[in-house]
Write a protein that holds these residues in place. Structure first.
Motif, PDB file in Angstrom:
ATOM      1  N   ALA A   1      16.952  29.913 -14.385  1.00  9.11           N
ATOM      2  CA  ALA A   1      15.671  29.513 -15.208  1.00  9.11           C
ATOM      3  C   ALA A   1      15.947  28.183 -15.690  1.00  9.11           C
ATOM      4  CB  ALA A   1      14.980  30.381 -15.894  1.00  9.11           C
ATOM      5  N   GLY A   2      14.935  27.300 -15.544  1.00 14.60           N
ATOM      6  CA  GLY A   2      15.061  25.750 -16.159  1.00 14.60           C
ATOM      7  C   GLY A   2      13.843  24.990 -15.489  1.00 14.60           C
ATOM      8  N   THR A   3      13.812  23.889 -16.194  1.00 13.46           N
ATOM      9  CA  THR A   3      13.043  22.784 -15.723  1.00 13.46           C
ATOM     10  C   THR A   3      13.827  22.308 -14.184  1.00 13.46           C
ATOM     11  OG1 THR A   3      13.663  21.386 -17.101  1.00 13.46           O
ATOM     12  CG2 THR A   3      11.548  22.218 -17.420  1.00 13.46           C
ATOM     13  N   SER A   4      14.926  22.446 -14.310  1.00 10.04           N
ATOM     14  CA  SER A   4      15.892  22.102 -13.270  1.00 10.04           C
ATOM     15  C   SER A   4      15.363  22.925 -11.968  1.00 10.04           C
ATOM     16  CB  SER A   4      17.205  22.364 -13.504  1.00 10.04           C
ATOM     17  OG  SER A   4      18.000  21.386 -14.225  1.00 10.04           O
ATOM     18  N   MET A   5      14.975  24.028 -12.322  1.00  8.25           N
ATOM     19  CA  MET A   5      14.409  24.905 -10.974  1.00  8.25           C
ATOM     20  C   MET A   5      12.969  24.503 -10.579  1.00  8.25           C
ATOM     21  SD  MET A   5      17.073  26.316 -12.750  1.00  8.25           S
ATOM     22  CE  MET A   5      18.268  25.349 -11.418  1.00  8.25           C
ATOM     23  N   ALA A   6      12.075  24.037 -11.557  1.00  9.32           N
ATOM     24  CA  ALA A   6      10.751  23.601 -11.114  1.00  9.32           C
ATOM     25  C   ALA A   6      10.782  22.101 -10.564  1.00  9.32           C
ATOM     26  CB  ALA A   6      10.097  23.583 -12.313  1.00  9.32           C
ATOM     27  N   ALA A   7      11.683  21.538 -10.527  1.00  8.60           N
ATOM     28  CA  ALA A   7      11.741  19.825 -10.057  1.00  8.60           C
ATOM     29  C   ALA A   7      11.709  20.200  -8.401  1.00  8.60           C
ATOM     30  CB  ALA A   7      12.474  19.144 -10.450  1.00  8.60           C
ATOM     31  N   PRO A   8      12.667  21.045  -7.831  1.00 11.50           N
ATOM     32  CA  PRO A   8      12.870  21.156  -6.374  1.00 11.50           C
ATOM     33  C   PRO A   8      11.753  21.676  -5.685  1.00 11.50           C
ATOM     34  CG  PRO A   8      14.249  22.811  -7.679  1.00 11.50           C
ATOM     35  CD  PRO A   8      13.876  21.728  -8.518  1.00 11.50           C
ATOM     36  N   GLN A   9      10.934  22.576  -6.435  1.00  9.54           N
ATOM     37  CA  GLN A   9       9.505  22.964  -5.885  1.00  9.54           C
ATOM     38  C   GLN A   9       8.801  21.903  -5.599  1.00  9.54           C
ATOM     39  OE1 GLN A   9       9.445  26.262  -5.467  1.00  9.54           O
ATOM     40  NE2 GLN A   9      10.498  27.127  -7.220  1.00  9.54           N
ATOM     41  N   VAL A  10       8.585  21.033  -6.399  1.00  8.01           N
ATOM     42  CA  VAL A  10       7.976  19.477  -6.084  1.00  8.01           C
ATOM     43  C   VAL A  10       8.652  18.554  -5.351  1.00  8.01           C
ATOM     44  CG1 VAL A  10       6.772  17.524  -7.242  1.00  8.01           C
ATOM     45  CG2 VAL A  10       6.761  19.742  -8.292  1.00  8.01           C
ATOM     46  N   ALA A  11       9.965  18.435  -5.252  1.00  7.96           N
ATOM     47  CA  ALA A  11      10.425  17.741  -4.311  1.00  7.96           C
ATOM     48  C   ALA A  11      10.511  18.290  -2.771  1.00  7.96           C
ATOM     49  CB  ALA A  11      11.908  17.642  -4.296  1.00  7.96           C
ATOM     50  N   GLY A  12      10.256  19.629  -2.495  1.00  7.39           N
ATOM     51  CA  GLY A  12      10.180  20.401  -1.401  1.00  7.39           C
ATOM     52  C   GLY A  12       8.651  19.959  -0.986  1.00  7.39           C
ATOM     53  N   ALA A  13       7.719  20.273  -1.773  1.00  6.52           N
ATOM     54  CA  ALA A  13       6.456  19.731  -1.658  1.00  6.52           C
ATOM     55  C   ALA A  13       5.917  18.124  -1.001  1.00  6.52           C
ATOM     56  CB  ALA A  13       5.552  19.870  -2.661  1.00  6.52           C
ATOM     57  N   VAL A  14       6.870  17.097  -1.589  1.00  2.23           N
ATOM     58  CA  VAL A  14       6.952  15.649  -1.223  1.00  2.23           C
ATOM     59  C   VAL A  14       7.279  15.887   0.360  1.00  2.23           C
ATOM     60  CG1 VAL A  14       7.790  13.435  -1.269  1.00  2.23           C
ATOM     61  CG2 VAL A  14       7.380  14.879  -3.314  1.00  2.23           C
ATOM     62  N   ALA A  15       8.238  16.579   0.796  1.00  3.34           N
ATOM     63  CA  ALA A  15       8.954  16.781   2.063  1.00  3.34           C
ATOM     64  C   ALA A  15       7.696  17.320   3.046  1.00  3.34           C
ATOM     65  CB  ALA A  15      10.143  17.641   2.280  1.00  3.34           C
ATOM     66  N   LEU A  16       6.992  18.253   2.518  1.00  2.00           N
ATOM     67  CA  LEU A  16       5.795  18.608   3.251  1.00  2.00           C
ATOM     68  C   LEU A  16       4.640  17.710   3.568  1.00  2.00           C
ATOM     69  CD1 LEU A  16       5.495  22.308   1.694  1.00  2.00           C
ATOM     70  CD2 LEU A  16       6.871  21.752   3.750  1.00  2.00           C
ATOM     71  N   VAL A  17       4.554  17.048   2.512  1.00  2.00           N
ATOM     72  CA  VAL A  17       3.211  15.804   2.685  1.00  2.00           C
ATOM     73  C   VAL A  17       3.574  14.941   3.630  1.00  2.00           C
ATOM     74  CG1 VAL A  17       2.246  14.056   1.485  1.00  2.00           C
ATOM     75  CG2 VAL A  17       2.366  16.300   0.326  1.00  2.00           C
ATOM     76  N   ARG A  18       5.129  14.378   3.575  1.00  2.00           N
ATOM     77  CA  ARG A  18       5.641  13.085   4.408  1.00  2.00           C
ATOM     78  C   ARG A  18       5.772  13.803   5.670  1.00  2.00           C
ATOM     79  NH1 ARG A  18       8.046   9.172   1.391  1.00  2.00           N
ATOM     80  NH2 ARG A  18       6.388   7.924   0.679  1.00  2.00           N
ATOM     81  N   SER A  19       5.830  15.060   5.990  1.00  2.00           N
ATOM     82  CA  SER A  19       6.110  15.434   7.295  1.00  2.00           C
ATOM     83  C   SER A  19       4.756  15.294   8.182  1.00  2.00           C
ATOM     84  CB  SER A  19       6.604  17.007   7.404  1.00  2.00           C
ATOM     85  OG  SER A  19       5.595  17.670   7.031  1.00  2.00           O
ATOM     86  N   LEU A  20       3.709  15.246   7.201  1.00  2.00           N
ATOM     87  CA  LEU A  20       2.249  15.330   7.826  1.00  2.00           C
ATOM     88  C   LEU A  20       1.877  13.921   7.846  1.00  2.00           C
ATOM     89  CD1 LEU A  20       0.719  18.562   6.297  1.00  2.00           C
ATOM     90  CD2 LEU A  20       1.455  18.477   8.360  1.00  2.00           C
ATOM     91  N   ARG A  21       2.278  13.264   6.677  1.00  2.82           N
ATOM     92  CA  ARG A  21       1.831  11.799   6.566  1.00  2.82           C
ATOM     93  C   ARG A  21       2.979  10.909   6.301  1.00  2.82           C
ATOM     94  NH1 ARG A  21      -3.597  11.268   2.661  1.00  2.82           N
ATOM     95  NH2 ARG A  21      -4.718  13.028   3.507  1.00  2.82           N
ATOM     96  N   PRO A  22       3.899  10.513   7.331  1.00  7.07           N
ATOM     97  CA  PRO A  22       4.755   9.886   7.159  1.00  7.07           C
ATOM     98  C   PRO A  22       4.913   8.376   6.666  1.00  7.07           C
ATOM     99  CG  PRO A  22       4.347  10.211   9.607  1.00  7.07           C
ATOM    100  CD  PRO A  22       3.653  11.135   8.791  1.00  7.07           C
TER     101      PRO A  22
END
Length: 496
Positions: A414-435
């Motif tokens: 548990a930590g904000t360290s674990m929260a950041a990668p949730q958003v980094a993964g979300a960036v990947a989802l967006v860029r896969s749809l909107r490169p």
């Protein structure tokens, strides 16, 4: 279930929490006498003495990382200390942690209505309805991964290294592009600093490919490519190596950088050099953004108001950085009449606090762009009830056995360290749809589609990460107005 009152707990323990891990570890806030930054917007490179060694040339951002006599280079505003980050008091960079099974083992499952599965502990991915692969999924209908799994994207994990021989990460990590930025002569894999980077990588991109009896775990964007950039040699790392990792990630075309590393200082009067460092971080971040790369950073685990006078949490408060605070449940799978059915762990009256509850340790304030699942902890309960670890984030880890061999497994952190990668993964989802989406457009989409829990902007910024709404907006072509939200490049700053 042990009593849990977040605000009462903070009132009594908030000062002590300042000594816990900040991002991915504790920090020595005193300037290292040998390493420092040079800001080339304040001093001409020709004026840097020849005997000052340049460790990293980040001149594309008008920054140099140097070693030598700092006092000989320009005026006071021309340089800043290179902060040493020391993990010796916190080996994994988490507020709380526990090891789970090895990849060949059974999970300690409470589930009697199906085969035991590691994914039953992934409340973060279940709540976000990431995939129908999750065992005994609550709800139904269309899942995030029905639309995209992050294919065609690349995320840099600038951290302690990533163990790429984990079965859920084997086909994820690009070993050719992955890099050790420390200069210690080894490769990008973990080197004495625990499994922090491996856990982060799994949260972003684990594939659930483990064919062991308990299966594997699933990341937010399992078809993205991970580039591991190791900035820790043993238990020590430098902010300068981290920023060099940022530049490298941008140069190789990463869509996002996950930087679950940071340092919070409660008295900037004592460390005025960190104000100059904030400017330098902003220069590097804005160069990285100009290359199309989003910088996602953990907000810090000191339970501090970043808007308070003389408080500084870096890199989160620097311009150009997308700051993420942490949330998590209290009561996930703790027991009771439905403890044998994990499909009910997120429903009914099973939780004392929802998954969007701000974690007791998270930093907060206007530098938070969004909140995401980082795990929560009832410290009283966790001392006596192993099931209380289920409120943490479950992901891939690496450990070392008695023979010195590296063993892949699973564990909670548990930590904000674990929260950041949730958003980094979300960036990947967006860029896969909107490169071709710009950094501003990606960040705005994440913020505009976020849901706002009752605690409001102070803890959640624009809101709590909502993958379903995000993917729908990205695939429909709506949202993403760069002027429609407060992004990491335009966050409101307190005066310092």
């Amino acid at each position: 279930m042990a009593g849990y009152n977040r605000r009462t707990f903070l009132k009594g323990a908030g000062v002590a929490l300042g000594s816990l891990a900040f991002g991915a570890g504790n920090v020595s806030a005193t300037a290292d006498s040998e390493r420092f930054f040079i800001n080339l917007t304040e001093v001409d490179r020709s004026d840097v003495p020849d005997d000052v060694e340049i460790i990293h040339d980040l001149s594309a951002a008008d920054v140099l990382v140097a070693r030598g006599d700092q006092s000989r280079v320009g005026s006071a505003v021309a340089t800043a200390p290179d902060v040493k980050i020391d993990l010796s008091d916190d080996e994994t960079g988490a507020v709380a942690e526990a090891e789970g099974p090895t990849v060949a083992g059974n999970s300690a499952s409470h589930n009697h209505d199906g085969a035991p599965s590691n994914t039953e502990y992934q409340w973060d991915k279940r709540e976000q309805e990431a995939s129908g692969e999750l065992t005994d999924k609550p709800g139904g209908g269309k899942f995030v991964h029905d639309t995209t799994t992050g294919e065609g994207t690349r995320v840099a994990v600038v951290d302690t290294g990533v163990y790429d021989d984990h079965p859920d990460l084997e086909d994820v990590v690009n070993a050719e592009l992955s890099k050790n930025i420390t200069g210690d002569g080894l490769d990008f894999r973990p080197n004495g600093a625990g499994s922090h980077g491996t856990h982060v990588a799994g949260t972003i991109a684990a594939t659930n490919d483990n064919d062991g009896p308990a299966g594997g775990v699933l990341g937010t964007a399992p078809d993205t490519e991970i580039v591991a950039v190791r900035m820790f040699s043993g238990l020590q790392g430098y902010a300068g190596d981290g920023l060099a990792g940022w530049e490298y990630a941008a140069q190789i075309g990463c869509d996002a950088i996950n930087y679950s590393v940071g340092y919070t200082v409660a008295d900037t009067v004592e460390y005025p050099g960190l104000i100059a460092l904030e400017k330098i971080i902003s220069q590097v971040a804005n160069y990285v953004r100009s290359q199309g790369t989003v910088v996602v950073n953990s907000a810090g685990n000191a339970s501090l108001d970043m808007d308070a006078e003389n408080i500084l949490s870096l890199p989160t408060e620097a311009d150009g950085v997308f700051g993420v605070s942490a949330t998590g449940p209290i009561g996930y799978g703790w027991g009771g009449k439905h403890s044998d059915n994990e499909a009910k762990w997120l429903t009914g009256n099973r939780l004392d606090e929802p998954t969007t509850e701000p974690a007791f340790y998270t930093n907060y304030g206007s530098a938070v762009d969004v909140s995401a699942a980082g795990g929560n902890v009832d410290l009283e309960a966790i001392a006596t009830n192993p099931d209380a670890y289920n409120d943490l984030v479950y992901s891939t880890i690496n450990t070392t056995n008695d023979d010195g061999d590296v063993v892949p497994g699973y564990g909670w952190k548990a930590g904000t360290s674990m929260a950041a990668p949730q958003v980094a993964g979300a960036v990947a989802l967006v860029r896969s749809l909107r490169p071709d989406a710009s950094v501003d457009e990606v960040e705005s989409l994440i913020q505009e589609t976020a849901s706002q829990p009752e605690e409001g902007e102070t803890y959640h910024g624009a809101g709590h990460l909502d993958l379903n709404a995000l993917v729908k907006a990205a695939s429909d072509g709506g949202g993403g107005n760069a002027g429609g939200g407060t992004t990491g490049n335009g966050k409101k700053k307190k005066g310092k």
